[in-house]
Design a protein around this motif. Structure first.
Motif, PDB file in Angstrom:
ATOM      1  N   GLY A 193      -1.142  -6.046  -2.104  1.00 56.83           N
ATOM      2  CA  GLY A 193      -0.772  -5.244  -0.652  1.00 56.83           C
ATOM      3  C   GLY A 193      -1.624  -5.879   1.120  1.00 56.83           C
ATOM      4  N   GLY A 194      -2.673  -6.446   0.469  1.00 58.95           N
ATOM      5  CA  GLY A 194      -3.144  -6.575   2.197  1.00 58.95           C
ATOM      6  C   GLY A 194      -4.182  -5.446   2.856  1.00 58.95           C
ATOM      7  N   PHE A 195      -4.354  -4.235   1.796  1.00 64.66           N
ATOM      8  CA  PHE A 195      -4.557  -2.505   2.276  1.00 64.66           C
ATOM      9  C   PHE A 195      -5.214  -2.569   1.509  1.00 64.66           C
ATOM     10  N   PHE A 196      -6.503  -2.532   1.077  1.00 65.80           N
ATOM     11  CA  PHE A 196      -7.413  -1.394  -0.131  1.00 65.80           C
ATOM     12  C   PHE A 196      -8.348  -0.730   0.119  1.00 65.80           C
ATOM     13  N   TYR A 222       0.771  -1.194  -0.144  1.00 58.89           N
ATOM     14  CA  TYR A 222       0.445   0.204   0.262  1.00 58.89           C
ATOM     15  C   TYR A 222       0.621   1.230   0.438  1.00 58.89           C
ATOM     16  N   ASN A 223       0.823   2.262  -0.373  1.00 55.99           N
ATOM     17  CA  ASN A 223       1.161   4.026  -1.429  1.00 55.99           C
ATOM     18  C   ASN A 223       2.428   3.638  -1.198  1.00 55.99           C
ATOM     19  N   ALA A 229      -1.727  -1.982  -4.322  1.00 54.30           N
ATOM     20  CA  ALA A 229      -0.939  -2.693  -5.680  1.00 54.30           C
ATOM     21  C   ALA A 229      -1.811  -3.813  -5.392  1.00 54.30           C
ATOM     22  N   THR A 230      -1.392  -4.222  -6.744  1.00 59.72           N
ATOM     23  CA  THR A 230      -1.798  -5.833  -7.028  1.00 59.72           C
ATOM     24  C   THR A 230      -0.331  -6.098  -7.244  1.00 59.72           C
ATOM     25  N   ALA A 231      -0.459  -7.533  -7.667  1.00 58.49           N
ATOM     26  CA  ALA A 231       0.822  -8.463  -8.314  1.00 58.49           C
ATOM     27  C   ALA A 231       0.840  -7.959  -9.723  1.00 58.49           C
ATOM     28  N   ILE A 232      -0.058  -9.311 -10.535  1.00 59.05           N
ATOM     29  CA  ILE A 232       0.485  -9.736 -11.789  1.00 59.05           C
ATOM     30  C   ILE A 232      -1.479  -9.299 -12.218  1.00 59.05           C
ATOM     31  N   CYS A 233      -1.272  -8.153 -13.244  1.00 59.31           N
ATOM     32  CA  CYS A 233      -2.965  -8.543 -14.373  1.00 59.31           C
ATOM     33  C   CYS A 233      -2.552  -9.290 -15.221  1.00 59.31           C
ATOM     34  N   SER A 234      -3.588  -9.915 -15.528  1.00 59.45           N
ATOM     35  CA  SER A 234      -3.162 -11.299 -16.353  1.00 59.45           C
ATOM     36  C   SER A 234      -3.850 -11.122 -17.600  1.00 59.45           C
ATOM     37  N   GLY A 235      -3.152 -10.788 -18.420  1.00 51.32           N
ATOM     38  CA  GLY A 235      -3.201 -10.921 -20.196  1.00 51.32           C
ATOM     39  C   GLY A 235      -3.955  -8.976 -20.775  1.00 51.32           C
ATOM     40  N   VAL A 236      -3.771  -8.871 -19.390  1.00 53.41           N
ATOM     41  CA  VAL A 236      -3.879  -7.728 -19.793  1.00 53.41           C
ATOM     42  C   VAL A 236      -2.973  -6.181 -19.023  1.00 53.41           C
ATOM     43  N   LYS A 237      -3.454  -5.038 -19.742  1.00 53.74           N
ATOM     44  CA  LYS A 237      -2.448  -3.919 -18.966  1.00 53.74           C
ATOM     45  C   LYS A 237      -3.348  -3.316 -19.263  1.00 53.74           C
TER      46      LYS A 237
END
Ligand code: KO2
Ligand code: CA
Ligand code: CA
Length: 269
Positions: free
Chosen positions: A225-228, A150-151, A203-211
């Motif tokens: 990251g565990g906080f949204f 996060y952040n 923060a997210t880790a992987i956007c699969s198949g997309v931008k």
């Protein structure tokens, strides 16, 4: 018998050409078993992880191993087994030990046995640009450079890399169809993207198949990251906000049921 540091090494050294389970060893001698895809685009792909959503309604609970403040994306913690890679999360020592160039990703319906993964998959693709060289040779190092926390920055301007992909099953249009119609307005198919940040600096880790081309990445990117902050904790989970407008409805920001109920298998070569 045919032990090596990666599936590519096993294939190159022993000429093993069959998809299936193999034993691999790390540089320090830790032996583990995983699945090798020996056929796609020349073969030699090592399964190093799977991201599985056990319950989209449970928010950042024990099943969400890829979404935590501890950040399993950038540590050497391992979990799960290869045979249960579509039943629960999986991470083996290859994730941090293998020096790789490219990635392959399979979306496989939950509870599929490994000998059916290839045929049962709803989407399969790989990279060909040897991008991992630029980021330390694997995801462990890539996510050290781009922490999933996060952040750490602002949506779009501080995202990690987006790498073009070559489809083995599916295409740019079918990729977009797995995500919600509102998501469709802010994604481009034909890429795999890393460390995507949302409007609220989660923060997210992987956007699969997309931008990502927008900041509601919680509806088409996995892990985090565990906080949204938005609707806390509604977007906190391995498949983040994939059911924002209902379970598998494919309405608004909700993904299709097929996408929601498939594990994301990550391979290196
Ligand atoms: C919605 O109706 C909503 O969702 C937005 C989220 C999506 O990630 O940011 C906003 O919260 C908005 O205020 C509203 O709640 O909008 C395209 C509209 C969706 O779910
Ligand atoms: Ca999980
Ligand atoms: Ca949002």
């Amino acid at each position: 018998k045919f032990i090596g540091r990666s599936c590519k090494e096993v294939k190159d050294r022993y000429g093993q050409a069959e998809d299936g389970l193999y034993y691999l060893t790390t540089s320090t001698g830790v032996v583990y078993q995983t699945f090798c895809d020996m056929t796609t685009a020349g073969g030699g792909w090592t399964l190093v992880a799977s991201v599985h959503e056990d319950n989209i309604y449970a928010k950042c609970t024990v099943g969400d191993r890829w979404t935590s403040q501890q950040g399993n994306w950038a540590n050497r913690k391992t979990f799960g087994t290869v045979e249960a890679a579509t039943d629960d999360d999986f991470k083996n020592p290859g994730y941090y030990d293998i020096d790789a160039e490219d990635m392959s990703v399979w979306h496989v319906p939950n509870k599929t046995p490994f000998y059916h993964w290839n045929l049962a998959a709803i989407m399969r693709y790989h990279t060909e640009r040897r991008f991992l060289h630029l980021y330390g040779g694997n995801l462990y190092y890539l996510f050290h450079r781009y922490p999933v926390e996060y952040n750490v920055g602002k949506h779009l301007s501080d995202n990690g890399p987006s790498i073009p992909i070559v489809y083995d099953l599916g295409d740019k249009e079918s990729t977009k169809m797995f995500y919600g119609p509102y998501s469709g307005g802010e994604i481009e198919g034909g890429f795999i993207s890393f460390r995507a940040i949302n409007h609220e600096r989660a923060a997210t880790a992987i956007c699969s198949g997309v931008k990502p081309k927008g900041g509601n990445v919680e509806h088409y990117c996995i892990g985090g990251g565990g906080f949204f902050p938005e609707g806390n904790p509604l977007q906190c989970g391995d498949f983040t906000g994939f059911a924002w407008n209902g379970y598998g409805t494919h309405i608004g920001f909700s993904t299709s049921k097929q996408m929601l109920e498939s594990a994301v298998l990550l391979f290196y070569r």
